[in-house]
Design a protein around this motif. Structure first.
Motif, PDB file in Angstrom:
ATOM      1  N   ASN A   1      -3.735  14.299  11.322  1.00 18.40           N
ATOM      2  CA  ASN A   1      -4.730  13.829  10.760  1.00 18.40           C
ATOM      3  C   ASN A   1      -4.640  13.422   9.308  1.00 18.40           C
ATOM      4  N   TYR A   2      -3.397  13.607   8.838  1.00 19.23           N
ATOM      5  CA  TYR A   2      -2.944  13.285   7.381  1.00 19.23           C
ATOM      6  C   TYR A   2      -2.272  12.217   6.996  1.00 19.23           C
ATOM      7  N   ASP A   3      -2.914  11.614   5.933  1.00 22.29           N
ATOM      8  CA  ASP A   3      -2.181  10.427   5.339  1.00 22.29           C
ATOM      9  C   ASP A   3      -1.978   9.182   6.405  1.00 22.29           C
ATOM     10  N   LEU A   4      -3.183   8.995   7.115  1.00 20.53           N
ATOM     11  CA  LEU A   4      -3.043   7.895   7.953  1.00 20.53           C
ATOM     12  C   LEU A   4      -2.904   6.548   7.271  1.00 20.53           C
ATOM     13  N   ASN A   5      -3.149   6.430   6.146  1.00 17.35           N
ATOM     14  CA  ASN A   5      -3.819   5.120   5.410  1.00 17.35           C
ATOM     15  C   ASN A   5      -2.303   5.011   4.585  1.00 17.35           C
ATOM     16  N   ASN A   6      -1.304   5.994   4.809  1.00 17.35           N
ATOM     17  CA  ASN A   6      -0.074   5.643   3.783  1.00 17.35           C
ATOM     18  C   ASN A   6       0.804   5.182   4.616  1.00 17.35           C
ATOM     19  N   SER A   7       1.358   3.911   4.266  1.00 13.77           N
ATOM     20  CA  SER A   7       2.498   3.492   4.984  1.00 13.77           C
ATOM     21  C   SER A   7       3.767   3.894   5.140  1.00 13.77           C
ATOM     22  N   GLU A   8       4.056   5.000   4.116  1.00 11.81           N
ATOM     23  CA  GLU A   8       5.205   5.513   4.013  1.00 11.81           C
ATOM     24  C   GLU A   8       5.424   6.581   5.146  1.00 11.81           C
ATOM     25  N   THR A   9       4.358   7.026   5.830  1.00  8.10           N
ATOM     26  CA  THR A   9       4.424   8.124   6.955  1.00  8.10           C
ATOM     27  C   THR A   9       4.669   7.211   8.239  1.00  8.10           C
ATOM     28  N   TYR A  10       4.657   6.163   8.185  1.00  4.39           N
ATOM     29  CA  TYR A  10       4.897   5.410   9.658  1.00  4.39           C
ATOM     30  C   TYR A  10       6.600   5.124   9.512  1.00  4.39           C
ATOM     31  N   ILE A  11       6.908   5.391  10.816  1.00  2.40           N
ATOM     32  CA  ILE A  11       8.342   5.173  11.171  1.00  2.40           C
ATOM     33  C   ILE A  11       9.012   4.180  11.717  1.00  2.40           C
ATOM     34  N   TYR A  12       8.060   3.387  12.760  1.00  3.80           N
ATOM     35  CA  TYR A  12       8.112   1.989  13.365  1.00  3.80           C
ATOM     36  C   TYR A  12       7.523   1.017  12.809  1.00  3.80           C
ATOM     37  N   TRP A  13       8.072  -0.133  12.637  1.00  3.26           N
ATOM     38  CA  TRP A  13       7.316  -1.255  11.923  1.00  3.26           C
ATOM     39  C   TRP A  13       7.623  -2.620  12.765  1.00  3.26           C
ATOM     40  N   GLY A  14       6.779  -3.413  12.852  1.00  5.88           N
ATOM     41  CA  GLY A  14       7.054  -4.941  13.166  1.00  5.88           C
ATOM     42  C   GLY A  14       7.489  -5.537  12.155  1.00  5.88           C
ATOM     43  N   LYS A  15       8.066  -7.003  12.655  1.00  2.00           N
ATOM     44  CA  LYS A  15       8.277  -7.807  11.460  1.00  2.00           C
ATOM     45  C   LYS A  15       7.203  -8.481  10.725  1.00  2.00           C
TER      46      LYS A  15
END
Length: 125
Positions: A103-117
């Motif tokens: 439930n933490y920092d869902l709006n923080n892009s730095e917490t996401y590990i997989y990304w599309g192009k």
């Protein structure tokens, strides 16, 4: 190997609607949250929306709340972002992202590990 592939972007007019898709592959996404972010030229990456893979819990950024809907099709392993009443300021590259859910920092892009192009959305007057 996890892959996220966005599609559906393009050139639209102010007031139009657009649906973006994110095809996910490479693993099961149980326990994950899938997010959409966008980045306009010269600006920081901005949270748009997120959805938990299993429960379908929804989260929206303040700047788009009421105009976008995020959804997912678990069978197709695809996440969608439906955008309505598009404005010039919605012009950006839109990215799909994924991470393990909490439930933490869902709006923080730095917490996401997989990304599309990313897929470009341009809203013209």
């Amino acid at each position: 190997q996890v892959q996220l592939a966005e599609s559906g972007g393009g050139l639209v007019q102010v007031g139009d609607s657009l649906r973006l898709s994110c095809a996910a592959s490479g693993r099961t996404f149980s326990g994950y949250v899938m997010g959409w972010f966008r980045q306009a030229p010269g600006k920081e990456r901005e949270f748009v929306a997120a959805i938990t893979w299993i429960g379908g819990n929804l989260y929206y950024g303040d700047s788009v709340k009421g105009r976008v809907t995020i959804s997912r099709d678990k069978a197709k392993k695809t996440v969608y972002l439906e955008m309505n009443s598009l404005k010039n300021e919605d012009t950006a590259v839109y990215y799909c992202a994924a991470r393990l859910f909490d439930n933490y920092d869902l709006n923080n892009s730095e917490t996401y590990i997989y990304w599309g192009k990313g897929t470009q959305v341009t809203v013209s007057s």
